[in-house]
Design a protein around this motif. Structure first.
Motif, PDB file in Angstrom:
ATOM      1  N   PHE A 170       0.821  -1.209   0.000  1.00  0.00           N
ATOM      2  CA  PHE A 170       0.000   0.000   0.000  1.00  0.00           C
ATOM      3  C   PHE A 170       0.857   1.263   0.000  1.00  0.00           C
ATOM      4  O   PHE A 170       0.506   2.265  -0.632  1.00  0.00           O
ATOM      5  CB  PHE A 170      -0.977  -0.006   1.168  1.00  0.00           C
ATOM      6  CG  PHE A 170      -2.126  -0.957   0.960  1.00  0.00           C
ATOM      7  CD1 PHE A 170      -3.007  -0.783  -0.091  1.00  0.00           C
ATOM      8  CD2 PHE A 170      -2.310  -2.030   1.812  1.00  0.00           C
ATOM      9  CE1 PHE A 170      -4.066  -1.653  -0.300  1.00  0.00           C
ATOM     10  CE2 PHE A 170      -3.358  -2.912   1.617  1.00  0.00           C
ATOM     11  CZ  PHE A 170      -4.244  -2.723   0.556  1.00  0.00           C
ATOM     12  N   LEU A 171       1.981   1.251   0.674  1.00  0.00           N
ATOM     13  CA  LEU A 171       2.896   2.395   0.628  1.00  0.00           C
ATOM     14  C   LEU A 171       3.470   2.574  -0.770  1.00  0.00           C
ATOM     15  O   LEU A 171       3.604   3.705  -1.264  1.00  0.00           O
ATOM     16  CB  LEU A 171       4.026   2.220   1.646  1.00  0.00           C
ATOM     17  CG  LEU A 171       3.633   2.408   3.111  1.00  0.00           C
ATOM     18  CD1 LEU A 171       4.807   2.051   4.011  1.00  0.00           C
ATOM     19  CD2 LEU A 171       3.183   3.830   3.354  1.00  0.00           C
ATOM     20  N   PHE A 172       3.795   1.479  -1.435  1.00  0.00           N
ATOM     21  CA  PHE A 172       4.283   1.529  -2.811  1.00  0.00           C
ATOM     22  C   PHE A 172       3.230   2.136  -3.730  1.00  0.00           C
ATOM     23  O   PHE A 172       3.525   3.029  -4.538  1.00  0.00           O
ATOM     24  CB  PHE A 172       4.661   0.116  -3.268  1.00  0.00           C
ATOM     25  CG  PHE A 172       4.934  -0.005  -4.741  1.00  0.00           C
ATOM     26  CD1 PHE A 172       6.090   0.546  -5.289  1.00  0.00           C
ATOM     27  CD2 PHE A 172       4.054  -0.673  -5.576  1.00  0.00           C
ATOM     28  CE1 PHE A 172       6.340   0.425  -6.649  1.00  0.00           C
ATOM     29  CE2 PHE A 172       4.306  -0.798  -6.926  1.00  0.00           C
ATOM     30  CZ  PHE A 172       5.453  -0.249  -7.467  1.00  0.00           C
ATOM     31  N   MET A 173       1.989   1.670  -3.597  1.00  0.00           N
ATOM     32  CA  MET A 173       0.904   2.194  -4.430  1.00  0.00           C
ATOM     33  C   MET A 173       0.648   3.681  -4.145  1.00  0.00           C
ATOM     34  O   MET A 173       0.386   4.457  -5.062  1.00  0.00           O
ATOM     35  CB  MET A 173      -0.379   1.398  -4.212  1.00  0.00           C
ATOM     36  CG  MET A 173      -0.293  -0.020  -4.677  1.00  0.00           C
ATOM     37  SD  MET A 173      -0.069  -0.093  -6.457  1.00  0.00           S
ATOM     38  CE  MET A 173       0.021  -1.844  -6.685  1.00  0.00           C
ATOM     39  N   ALA A 174       0.729   4.076  -2.888  1.00  0.00           N
ATOM     40  CA  ALA A 174       0.547   5.483  -2.536  1.00  0.00           C
ATOM     41  C   ALA A 174       1.663   6.331  -3.146  1.00  0.00           C
ATOM     42  O   ALA A 174       1.408   7.425  -3.652  1.00  0.00           O
ATOM     43  CB  ALA A 174       0.517   5.646  -1.022  1.00  0.00           C
ATOM     44  N   GLY A 175       2.880   5.836  -3.103  1.00  0.00           N
ATOM     45  CA  GLY A 175       4.002   6.570  -3.691  1.00  0.00           C
ATOM     46  C   GLY A 175       3.861   6.719  -5.201  1.00  0.00           C
ATOM     47  O   GLY A 175       4.096   7.791  -5.760  1.00  0.00           O
ATOM     48  N   ILE A 176       3.446   5.643  -5.861  1.00  0.00           N
ATOM     49  CA  ILE A 176       3.242   5.694  -7.303  1.00  0.00           C
ATOM     50  C   ILE A 176       2.105   6.660  -7.638  1.00  0.00           C
ATOM     51  O   ILE A 176       2.178   7.424  -8.611  1.00  0.00           O
ATOM     52  CB  ILE A 176       2.961   4.286  -7.859  1.00  0.00           C
ATOM     53  CG1 ILE A 176       4.186   3.393  -7.693  1.00  0.00           C
ATOM     54  CG2 ILE A 176       2.516   4.331  -9.311  1.00  0.00           C
ATOM     55  CD1 ILE A 176       5.406   3.842  -8.454  1.00  0.00           C
ATOM     56  N   SER A 177       1.042   6.652  -6.836  1.00  0.00           N
ATOM     57  CA  SER A 177      -0.075   7.561  -7.062  1.00  0.00           C
ATOM     58  C   SER A 177       0.356   9.018  -6.894  1.00  0.00           C
ATOM     59  O   SER A 177      -0.040   9.884  -7.670  1.00  0.00           O
ATOM     60  CB  SER A 177      -1.225   7.246  -6.108  1.00  0.00           C
ATOM     61  OG  SER A 177      -1.734   5.968  -6.369  1.00  0.00           O
ATOM     62  N   LEU A 178       1.156   9.287  -5.884  1.00  0.00           N
ATOM     63  CA  LEU A 178       1.664  10.645  -5.662  1.00  0.00           C
ATOM     64  C   LEU A 178       2.551  11.091  -6.824  1.00  0.00           C
ATOM     65  O   LEU A 178       2.430  12.225  -7.308  1.00  0.00           O
ATOM     66  CB  LEU A 178       2.435  10.717  -4.349  1.00  0.00           C
ATOM     67  CG  LEU A 178       3.028  12.070  -3.997  1.00  0.00           C
ATOM     68  CD1 LEU A 178       1.931  13.112  -3.810  1.00  0.00           C
ATOM     69  CD2 LEU A 178       3.880  11.961  -2.744  1.00  0.00           C
ATOM     70  N   LEU A 179       3.411  10.201  -7.293  1.00  0.00           N
ATOM     71  CA  LEU A 179       4.266  10.518  -8.434  1.00  0.00           C
ATOM     72  C   LEU A 179       3.431  10.813  -9.676  1.00  0.00           C
ATOM     73  O   LEU A 179       3.690  11.786 -10.399  1.00  0.00           O
ATOM     74  CB  LEU A 179       5.229   9.361  -8.704  1.00  0.00           C
ATOM     75  CG  LEU A 179       6.178   9.533  -9.875  1.00  0.00           C
ATOM     76  CD1 LEU A 179       7.132  10.694  -9.627  1.00  0.00           C
ATOM     77  CD2 LEU A 179       6.936   8.249 -10.126  1.00  0.00           C
ATOM     78  N   THR A 180       2.398  10.016  -9.915  1.00  0.00           N
ATOM     79  CA  THR A 180       1.511  10.247 -11.052  1.00  0.00           C
ATOM     80  C   THR A 180       0.789  11.574 -10.927  1.00  0.00           C
ATOM     81  O   THR A 180       0.660  12.325 -11.901  1.00  0.00           O
ATOM     82  CB  THR A 180       0.491   9.102 -11.170  1.00  0.00           C
ATOM     83  OG1 THR A 180       1.193   7.861 -11.290  1.00  0.00           O
ATOM     84  CG2 THR A 180      -0.421   9.289 -12.353  1.00  0.00           C
ATOM     85  N   PHE A 181       0.321  11.893  -9.719  1.00  0.00           N
ATOM     86  CA  PHE A 181      -0.345  13.180  -9.482  1.00  0.00           C
ATOM     87  C   PHE A 181       0.585  14.343  -9.794  1.00  0.00           C
ATOM     88  O   PHE A 181       0.190  15.315 -10.432  1.00  0.00           O
ATOM     89  CB  PHE A 181      -0.854  13.246  -8.048  1.00  0.00           C
ATOM     90  CG  PHE A 181      -1.478  14.571  -7.710  1.00  0.00           C
ATOM     91  CD1 PHE A 181      -2.723  14.913  -8.205  1.00  0.00           C
ATOM     92  CD2 PHE A 181      -0.810  15.469  -6.900  1.00  0.00           C
ATOM     93  CE1 PHE A 181      -3.293  16.143  -7.893  1.00  0.00           C
ATOM     94  CE2 PHE A 181      -1.368  16.692  -6.580  1.00  0.00           C
ATOM     95  CZ  PHE A 181      -2.620  17.028  -7.082  1.00  0.00           C
ATOM     96  N   LEU A 182       1.830  14.247  -9.359  1.00  0.00           N
ATOM     97  CA  LEU A 182       2.783  15.325  -9.613  1.00  0.00           C
ATOM     98  C   LEU A 182       3.051  15.498 -11.103  1.00  0.00           C
ATOM     99  O   LEU A 182       3.189  16.620 -11.590  1.00  0.00           O
ATOM    100  CB  LEU A 182       4.087  15.067  -8.862  1.00  0.00           C
ATOM    101  CG  LEU A 182       3.995  15.168  -7.341  1.00  0.00           C
ATOM    102  CD1 LEU A 182       5.317  14.754  -6.697  1.00  0.00           C
ATOM    103  CD2 LEU A 182       3.601  16.558  -6.911  1.00  0.00           C
ATOM    104  N   VAL A 183       3.102  14.400 -11.841  1.00  0.00           N
ATOM    105  CA  VAL A 183       3.301  14.487 -13.286  1.00  0.00           C
ATOM    106  C   VAL A 183       2.096  15.145 -13.945  1.00  0.00           C
ATOM    107  O   VAL A 183       2.235  16.014 -14.811  1.00  0.00           O
ATOM    108  CB  VAL A 183       3.578  13.090 -13.885  1.00  0.00           C
ATOM    109  CG1 VAL A 183       3.510  13.125 -15.399  1.00  0.00           C
ATOM    110  CG2 VAL A 183       4.922  12.573 -13.433  1.00  0.00           C
ATOM    111  N   VAL A 184       0.889  14.765 -13.526  1.00  0.00           N
ATOM    112  CA  VAL A 184      -0.324  15.332 -14.119  1.00  0.00           C
ATOM    113  C   VAL A 184      -0.435  16.824 -13.804  1.00  0.00           C
ATOM    114  O   VAL A 184      -0.845  17.615 -14.657  1.00  0.00           O
ATOM    115  CB  VAL A 184      -1.574  14.559 -13.632  1.00  0.00           C
ATOM    116  CG1 VAL A 184      -2.850  15.276 -13.996  1.00  0.00           C
ATOM    117  CG2 VAL A 184      -1.581  13.154 -14.209  1.00  0.00           C
ATOM    118  N   VAL A 185      -0.054  17.229 -12.611  1.00  0.00           N
ATOM    119  CA  VAL A 185      -0.137  18.642 -12.228  1.00  0.00           C
ATOM    120  C   VAL A 185       0.808  19.497 -13.067  1.00  0.00           C
ATOM    121  O   VAL A 185       0.514  20.659 -13.343  1.00  0.00           O
ATOM    122  CB  VAL A 185       0.158  18.796 -10.717  1.00  0.00           C
ATOM    123  CG1 VAL A 185       0.371  20.240 -10.321  1.00  0.00           C
ATOM    124  CG2 VAL A 185      -0.970  18.205  -9.908  1.00  0.00           C
TER     125      VAL A 185
END
Length: 53
Positions: free
Chosen positions: A27-42
């Motif tokens: 779950f920490l891995f998935m949260a990190g990947i989600s945060l990275l994706t959010f930063l790219v989209v922003v």
């Protein structure tokens, strides 16, 4: 291409993490990947329409 690669590789990587470290780390891995994706989209800059009015 990145989305397709992520969709193919992430379940495999998550399975490896689960086997070695457990669900909390998955779950920490998935949260990190989600945060990275959010930063790219922003950081995506939408093109502006040319308004001559």
């Amino acid at each position: 291409m990145g989305g397709q690669l992520g969709g193919a590789a992430t379940p495999f990587i998550a399975g490896l993490i689960l086997d070695h470290y457990g669900w909390n780390t998955v779950f920490l891995f998935m949260a990190g990947i989600s945060l990275l994706t959010f930063l790219v989209v922003v950081t995506i800059d939408e093109p502006m329409e040319n308004c001559d009015a």
